[in-house]
Write an enzyme that holds these catalytic residues in place. Structure first.
Site, mmCIF file in Angstrom:
data_model
loop_
_atom_site.group_PDB
_atom_site.id
_atom_site.type_symbol
_atom_site.label_atom_id
_atom_site.label_comp_id
_atom_site.label_asym_id
_atom_site.label_seq_id
_atom_site.Cartn_x
_atom_site.Cartn_y
_atom_site.Cartn_z
ATOM 1 N N ALA A 194 -2.692 4.982 -2.835
ATOM 2 C CA ALA A 194 -2.350 5.495 -4.202
ATOM 3 C C ALA A 194 -0.648 5.172 -4.551
ATOM 4 O O ALA A 194 -0.271 5.078 -5.637
ATOM 5 C CB ALA A 194 -2.700 6.666 -4.429
ATOM 6 N N GLY A 223 1.430 6.467 -7.402
ATOM 7 C CA GLY A 223 0.152 6.954 -8.212
ATOM 8 C C GLY A 223 0.349 6.160 -9.768
ATOM 9 O O GLY A 223 -0.453 6.593 -10.510
ATOM 10 N N GLY A 224 0.682 4.710 -9.441
ATOM 11 C CA GLY A 224 0.995 4.277 -10.775
ATOM 12 C C GLY A 224 -0.469 4.004 -11.406
ATOM 13 O O GLY A 224 -0.931 4.117 -12.615
ATOM 14 N N LYS A 225 -1.245 3.500 -10.636
ATOM 15 C CA LYS A 225 -2.681 3.317 -11.024
ATOM 16 C C LYS A 225 -3.532 4.609 -11.094
ATOM 17 O O LYS A 225 -4.533 4.794 -11.721
ATOM 18 C CB LYS A 225 -3.548 2.129 -10.040
ATOM 19 C CG LYS A 225 -2.760 0.976 -10.127
ATOM 20 C CD LYS A 225 -3.249 -0.204 -9.305
ATOM 21 C CE LYS A 225 -2.089 -1.375 -9.310
ATOM 22 N NZ LYS A 225 -0.649 -1.072 -8.788
ATOM 23 N N ASP A 262 -3.282 8.241 0.788
ATOM 24 C CA ASP A 262 -2.095 7.176 1.242
ATOM 25 C C ASP A 262 -1.392 7.655 2.353
ATOM 26 O O ASP A 262 -1.649 8.926 2.887
ATOM 27 C CB ASP A 262 -0.911 7.037 -0.025
ATOM 28 C CG ASP A 262 -0.050 5.690 0.321
ATOM 29 O OD1 ASP A 262 -0.175 4.770 -0.457
ATOM 30 O OD2 ASP A 262 0.770 5.493 1.037
ATOM 31 N N ARG A 292 5.751 8.458 -0.287
ATOM 32 C CA ARG A 292 5.382 7.980 -1.865
ATOM 33 C C ARG A 292 4.528 8.956 -2.628
ATOM 34 O O ARG A 292 4.525 8.863 -3.699
ATOM 35 C CB ARG A 292 4.537 6.587 -1.392
ATOM 36 C CG ARG A 292 5.490 5.583 -0.700
ATOM 37 C CD ARG A 292 4.883 4.335 -1.087
ATOM 38 N NE ARG A 292 5.645 3.186 -0.470
ATOM 39 C CZ ARG A 292 5.335 2.693 0.649
ATOM 40 N NH1 ARG A 292 4.178 2.668 1.142
ATOM 41 N NH2 ARG A 292 6.338 1.807 1.257
ATOM 42 N N ASP A 295 -5.581 -1.040 -3.625
ATOM 43 C CA ASP A 295 -4.821 -1.683 -3.927
ATOM 44 C C ASP A 295 -3.870 -1.854 -2.730
ATOM 45 O O ASP A 295 -2.703 -0.952 -2.525
ATOM 46 C CB ASP A 295 -3.978 -0.666 -5.274
ATOM 47 C CG ASP A 295 -2.712 -1.483 -5.793
ATOM 48 O OD1 ASP A 295 -2.632 -2.711 -5.663
ATOM 49 O OD2 ASP A 295 -1.791 -0.763 -6.014
ATOM 50 N N CYS A 317 -0.734 -7.389 -5.144
ATOM 51 C CA CYS A 317 0.206 -7.848 -5.929
ATOM 52 C C CYS A 317 0.787 -9.063 -5.144
ATOM 53 O O CYS A 317 2.140 -9.578 -5.140
ATOM 54 C CB CYS A 317 1.261 -6.854 -6.534
ATOM 55 S SG CYS A 317 2.178 -6.238 -5.361
HETATM 56 C C1 LIG Z 1 0.729 -1.875 -3.185
HETATM 57 S S1 LIG Z 1 1.102 -0.161 -2.640
HETATM 58 C C2 LIG Z 1 0.292 0.695 -3.692
HETATM 59 C C3 LIG Z 1 0.754 0.914 -5.154
HETATM 60 C C4 LIG Z 1 0.067 1.954 -5.946
HETATM 61 N N1 LIG Z 1 -1.318 2.040 -6.171
HETATM 62 C C5 LIG Z 1 0.708 2.100 -7.282
HETATM 63 O O1 LIG Z 1 -0.081 1.575 -8.343
HETATM 64 O O2 LIG Z 1 1.749 2.616 -7.697
HETATM 65 C C6 LIG Z 1 0.080 0.021 -1.202
HETATM 66 C C7 LIG Z 1 0.155 1.357 -0.685
HETATM 67 O O3 LIG Z 1 -0.906 1.179 0.549
HETATM 68 C C8 LIG Z 1 -0.352 2.382 1.444
HETATM 69 N N2 LIG Z 1 -0.742 2.176 2.675
HETATM 70 C C9 LIG Z 1 -0.351 1.451 3.693
HETATM 71 N N3 LIG Z 1 -1.231 1.599 4.830
HETATM 72 C C10 LIG Z 1 -2.395 2.077 4.309
HETATM 73 C C11 LIG Z 1 -3.390 2.655 4.776
HETATM 74 N N4 LIG Z 1 -4.003 2.202 6.208
HETATM 75 N N5 LIG Z 1 -4.372 3.447 4.384
HETATM 76 C C12 LIG Z 1 -4.061 3.938 3.044
HETATM 77 N N6 LIG Z 1 -2.543 3.502 2.290
HETATM 78 C C13 LIG Z 1 -2.014 2.750 3.021
HETATM 79 C C14 LIG Z 1 1.275 2.103 1.233
HETATM 80 O O4 LIG Z 1 1.874 3.368 1.898
HETATM 81 C C15 LIG Z 1 1.761 1.938 0.052
HETATM 82 O O5 LIG Z 1 1.771 3.064 -0.889
#
Ligand SMILES: C[S@@+](CC[C@H](N)C(=O)[O-])C[C@H]1O[C@@H](n2cnc3c(N)ncnc32)[C@H](O)[C@@H]1O
Length: 419
Positions: free
Chosen positions: A232, A235-237, A255, A260, A302, A355
């Site tokens: 998450a 939390g944008g999505k 997360d 974050r 995501d 992305c």
């Molecule tokens: C692309 S970003 C998410 C952006 C978010 N969904 C948004 O819309 O703003 C990927 C996220 O995955 C998290 N992440 C990394 N490893 C992870 C794991 N093993 N389990 C869950 N989240 C993880 C990171 O901390 C990061 O916040």
């Protein structure tokens, strides 16, 4: 544009710190501005524009500067060749040696460039992109990623609809129009500061790229459902999913990053959503994840990725990423997808998104997952969106690029667990 000698000096100094690539460019710049409080708003705008401008076209500009390259020369070359300024337009900004260099670089022949240089990409990245696209496609993609991104908002449908938001913004003198694809998107013409806007403070909108909004419509969560946003972040999505659920049911925001996830809390308060449950997990195999196995209607992954689809906003990423980091990311992506999939109940939906514009983070991860998990089938992203009135000719998987859609680059696949 009038540019002062002090502005060129500041841009060159800031660029020196950014080009160490120890930290993301936006945080280096924020720190630079924090440390130099005497810089006015115009100076800051110039420094940011120059630093991002040079990062976008670094290879071309390095070639133009020749052997004896410096950050000052890079800024001057950017002004002369990318911004197309003349000596006269620069006014008092240049003195002595700078004037000589500016005049030389303005008329300099660039010579023959390799494909990667002409696309302003590192060699390894150009090669990866060329594995699945033609040279003309990669060039168009790279050029579109080199343009600054527009500012998109998402109307919070719990508070007001998109057309009402457009009207209110226009009444405040903010030029904007409904987005092309997302029913909740509003695209602004300029980049006004919105942090203090009454409609931002009362949660009527969030800043969110239109492409990112489409991922929520692919998951299509419904009232009363159990939903997980597995990665998450801030939390944008999540906020969009909560609104699509009409603030009912239960939406877990997982997360691994407490930092974050903590940014989600004030956004939740503004949005009026009370169905979101943020949970910091230790890893994708956390026992709190396992307890929900087979119980969730819809799961969004995501995934953490190279972020190369967001180069319009983060042009430093193309220089900071590496094949080694990418290899580690793909292992993580596969592991997260496999764990997240265990949550989905029979008949439930799983969306894998990034992305990134690289097939190894996208199509390859999904193909390997489907091979190992025959209980899941792919749904057509085009059909899922089409049924919600969103017309986009994408076929089975959604691939957005700034070149084709004027959004950030996104990939998404919609999977369903067989009942
Ligand atoms: C692309 S970003 C998410 C952006 C978010 N969904 C948004 O819309 O703003 C990927 C996220 O995955 C998290 N992440 C990394 N490893 C992870 C794991 N093993 N389990 C869950 N989240 C993880 C990171 O901390 C990061 O916040």
């Amino acid at each position: 544009m009038t540019i002062t000698a002090a502005q060129i000096q500041s841009a060159s100094q800031a660029l020196r710190s950014v080009l160490r690539f120890d930290y993301p460019a936006d945080s280096v710049l924020s720190r630079y501005f924090r440390d130099l409080r005497e810089l006015g708003a115009r100076d800051r705008a110039f420094v940011a524009e120059a630093v991002y401008g040079v990062l976008r076209r670094l290879r071309t500009l390095e070639r133009l500067c020749g052997e004896d390259v410096s950050t000052r020369k890079l800024v001057l070359a950017w002004l002369a060749r990318v911004e197309g300024l003349t000596l006269r337009q620069l006014g008092d900004g240049l003195h002595g040696r700078d004037t000589d260099f500016f005049t030389q670089v303005k008329g300099r022949e660039i010579g023959e460039l390799s494909f990667a240089e002409s696309a302003d990409l590192p060699d390894w990245l150009a090669e990866r992109l060329l594995a699945s696209r033609s040279e003309a496609e990669v060039l168009a993609l790279a050029q579109s990623l080199n343009r600054p991104a527009p500012l998109d908002l998402r109307a919070n449908s719990l508070k007001l609809d998109r057309d009402a938001l457009v009207e209110k913004l226009r009444a405040d003198g903010i030029a904007c129009a409904p987005g092309r694809y997302s029913p909740l998107a509003v695209r602004l013409e300029g980049k006004p500061a919105l942090q203090k806007h009454p409609q931002f403070l009362d949660g009527s909108f969030e800043v969110q790229d239109e492409g990112s909004q489409l991922l929520g419509f692919l998951l299509q969560p419904k009232r009363g459902e159990m939903v997980v946003d597995f990665c998450a972040g801030a939390g944008g999505k999540t906020l969009l999913l909560g609104a699509l659920m009409r603030n009912s049911g239960r939406l877990y925001a997982f997360d691994v990053s407490d930092k974050r996830l903590s940014k989600l809390k004030p956004r939740m308060a503004r949005s009026g959503l009370s169905n979101i449950h943020p949970v910091v997990i230790a890893s994708e195999n956390d026992p709190r994840v396992k307890r929900l196995a087979g119980k969730i209607d819809r799961v969004l992954v995501d995934a953490p990725c190279s972020g190369l689809g967001t180069l319009r906003r983060n042009p430093d990423l193309k220089w900071r990423q590496s094949p080694e980091a990418l290899a580690e990311l793909t292992v993580k992506q596969a592991a997260i997808l496999a764990s997240a999939a265990r949550l989905v109940k029979p008949g439930g939906r799983l969306v894998y998104a990034t992305c990134s514009i690289l097939p190894e983070e996208n199509e390859a991860i999904v193909a390997a997952f489907l091979e190992a998990n025959p209980g899941f089938v792919a749904l057509s992203a085009e059909e899922v969106l089409g049924k919600q009135g969103i017309e986009i000719a994408c076929g089975e998987q959604l691939r957005l690029t700034p070149a084709d859609h004027d959004t950030d680059g996104f990939f998404a696949a919609v999977l369903e667990r067989q009942g």
